[in-house]
Design an enzyme around this catalytic site. Structure first.
Site, PDB file in Angstrom:
ATOM      1  N   GLY A  91     -18.038   7.636  -5.707  1.00 59.43           N
ATOM      2  CA  GLY A  91     -17.907   9.053  -6.043  1.00 59.43           C
ATOM      3  C   GLY A  91     -18.762   9.491  -7.205  1.00 59.43           C
ATOM      4  O   GLY A  91     -19.351  10.576  -7.184  1.00 59.43           O
ATOM      5  N   GLY A 122     -20.230   3.914  -0.611  1.00 57.39           N
ATOM      6  CA  GLY A 122     -19.566   2.835   0.111  1.00 57.39           C
ATOM      7  C   GLY A 122     -20.220   2.432   1.413  1.00 57.39           C
ATOM      8  O   GLY A 122     -20.572   1.262   1.626  1.00 57.39           O
ATOM      9  N   ARG A 140     -17.299  -6.459  -8.615  1.00 54.49           N
ATOM     10  CA  ARG A 140     -17.138  -5.592  -9.787  1.00 54.49           C
ATOM     11  C   ARG A 140     -16.898  -6.394 -11.065  1.00 54.49           C
ATOM     12  O   ARG A 140     -17.309  -5.978 -12.151  1.00 54.49           O
ATOM     13  CB  ARG A 140     -15.998  -4.596  -9.545  1.00 54.49           C
ATOM     14  CG  ARG A 140     -16.406  -3.469  -8.601  1.00 54.49           C
ATOM     15  CD  ARG A 140     -15.307  -2.459  -8.394  1.00 54.49           C
ATOM     16  NE  ARG A 140     -15.831  -1.252  -7.740  1.00 54.49           N
ATOM     17  CZ  ARG A 140     -15.078  -0.247  -7.305  1.00 54.49           C
ATOM     18  NH1 ARG A 140     -13.767  -0.300  -7.455  1.00 54.49           N
ATOM     19  NH2 ARG A 140     -15.621   0.806  -6.727  1.00 54.49           N
ATOM     20  N   LYS A 178     -20.605  14.112   8.177  1.00 56.92           N
ATOM     21  CA  LYS A 178     -20.430  15.561   8.055  1.00 56.92           C
ATOM     22  C   LYS A 178     -21.342  16.202   7.026  1.00 56.92           C
ATOM     23  O   LYS A 178     -21.467  15.718   5.904  1.00 56.92           O
ATOM     24  CB  LYS A 178     -18.973  15.875   7.711  1.00 56.92           C
ATOM     25  CG  LYS A 178     -17.978  15.467   8.793  1.00 56.92           C
ATOM     26  CD  LYS A 178     -16.567  15.865   8.401  1.00 56.92           C
ATOM     27  CE  LYS A 178     -15.575  15.533   9.512  1.00 56.92           C
ATOM     28  NZ  LYS A 178     -14.199  15.937   9.169  1.00 56.92           N
TER      29      LYS A 178
END
Length: 396
Positions: free
Chosen positions: A377, A354, A36, A197
């Site tokens: 996100g 991720g 990063r 999921k």
């Protein structure tokens, strides 16, 4: 492209409040993965080259408005100096007399790092007075933290309304890649979506079926879709309470112009462990005492043939239990195929999330993808079609 970039700003002699994401892993006070930090180097160096003085705003961890010593940004100074190849000053707060003095003393060729913005509860609350205090420290606001753009915080959204605002190089690259992949892509477009999921990626799937030509579903999610077709998935990870939703998604895709691709063959085992005894079977032949842990070679061939005809690929999530061998086969093989097409210039490939980045790195495919987002996100929310506050503020 409707946002302002660094190229459109007069930076000479200006103090540039630059929101970055340097929330990096550390061990014993030393940065263990500088990815990063490396990604913000172009922005910082370009500001310096244009005669500007970067003042870095960032968060670290979740101190929840408290001064948590373990979440101070000060230990990052040596890693930042090595990356930027210049002096990095540090101020023990991001507002107040000390921060103002440090900003006022900043010289050309230097960078100033302000302390963790989340030491203040006013940061996540997007408090306008707090944003105004930070705004006093600079002349221009530059947001280079796409990974935090889904948060309407004072340093990611509030500041953009108080100073002339622009996108940094990383933000610019993220937005260009994502707009090119989803807003105005070269067609056909393929999306690969994996993960455990359906419930966690329901909005993503609903948005993608309206925008892509092919939707490849893998991982535990695929088991739920197979179960929705009346197929026995044995002891596999599956959300049986989501089968109605899966059927609705398939019906909407069928009614539109999106073809959903599910595993046609599966790799099953009785144990979830590396090297477990396994067999490859047709998708509708899972033994009742076994679990599906990967897609099979016929599925990979089908995905590869779709990629051959595609112009754009969006990838989020693995096709199987990629963390353990040999159930990483489908993910590795499909990723390698996409990577080779990308390297040849035949495919524009954008990936993020991720698990996705980890899986593509594991497959040795990440370097050949057109663009890899580290945003997590924010990447997902963009793919879901949501407005990101940090991006919307730049547009305004």
């Amino acid at each position: 492209m409707s946002w302002t970039t660094l190229d459109q700003m007069d930076l000479k002699g200006k103090r540039v409040l630059t929101r970055v994401d340097i929330n990096v892993p550390m061990e014993n006070g030393v940065v263990t993965d500088a990815t990063r930090i490396e990604r913000i180097v172009p922005t910082v160096k370009d500001i310096l080259a244009a005669g500007g003085m970067p003042i870095l705003l960032a968060h670290f961890g979740r101190p929840k408005g408290e001064r948590v010593p373990e979440m101070s940004l000060q230990p990052l100074v040596p890693a930042l100096e090595a990356a930027f190849e210049c002096d990095v000053m540090f101020a023990a707060d991001c507002i107040g007399v000390g921060a103002a003095a440090a900003a006022g003393a900043l010289q050309a060729g230097q960078v100033l790092l302000l302390e963790n913005t989340r030491y203040h509860a006013a940061e996540p609350a997007n408090d306008p007075d707090f944003a105004a205090e930070m705004a006093k420290l600079g002349d221009i606001y530059c947001n280079d933290a796409f990974s935090a753009a889904h948060r309407a915080h004072a340093s990611t959204e509030g500041l953009a309304h108080l100073l002339p605002a622009c996108a940094g190089r990383l933000m610019q690259a993220e937005l260009s890649a994502l707009e090119g992949a989803l807003s105005s892509p070269e067609r056909p477009v393929v999306a690969v979506v994996g993960g455990a999921k359906v419930s966690s990626k329901l909005e993503l799937l609903s948005n993608l079926i309206e925008k892509v030509d092919y939707l490849v579903i893998g991982g535990g999610m695929a088991n739920t879709f197979l179960a929705a077709q009346g197929i026995d998935v044995g002891k596999s990870l599956a959300e049986h309470d989501m089968t109605d939703t899966a059927r609705e998604i398939m019906a909407k895709a069928s009614a539109g112009a999106c073809e959903i691709i599910l595993p046609s063959d599966i790799v099953v085992a009785r144990e979830f462990k590396a090297g477990a005894a396994n067999e490859t079977l047709p998708a509708d032949a899972c033994p009742s005492d076994a679990m599906i842990l990967d897609a099979g070679p016929a599925t990979v061939s089908r995905v590869s043939s779709v990629l051959d005809s595609a112009k754009t690929l969006i990838w989020n999530g693995p096709l199987g239990a990629f963390e353990i061998e040999p159930f990483d086969m489908a993910t590795n093989a499909a990723a390698a195929y996409a990577a080779d097409l990308s390297a040849k210039g035949a495919l524009i490939s954008v990936a993020g999330g991720g698990d996705t980045v980890a899986a593509l790195n594991e497959a040795g495919a990440a370097e050949k993808f057109t663009y890899i987002s580290t945003a997590g996100g924010a990447f997902l929310e963009w793919m879901e079609g949501k407005v990101l506050p940090g991006v919307a503020a730049l547009n305004s």
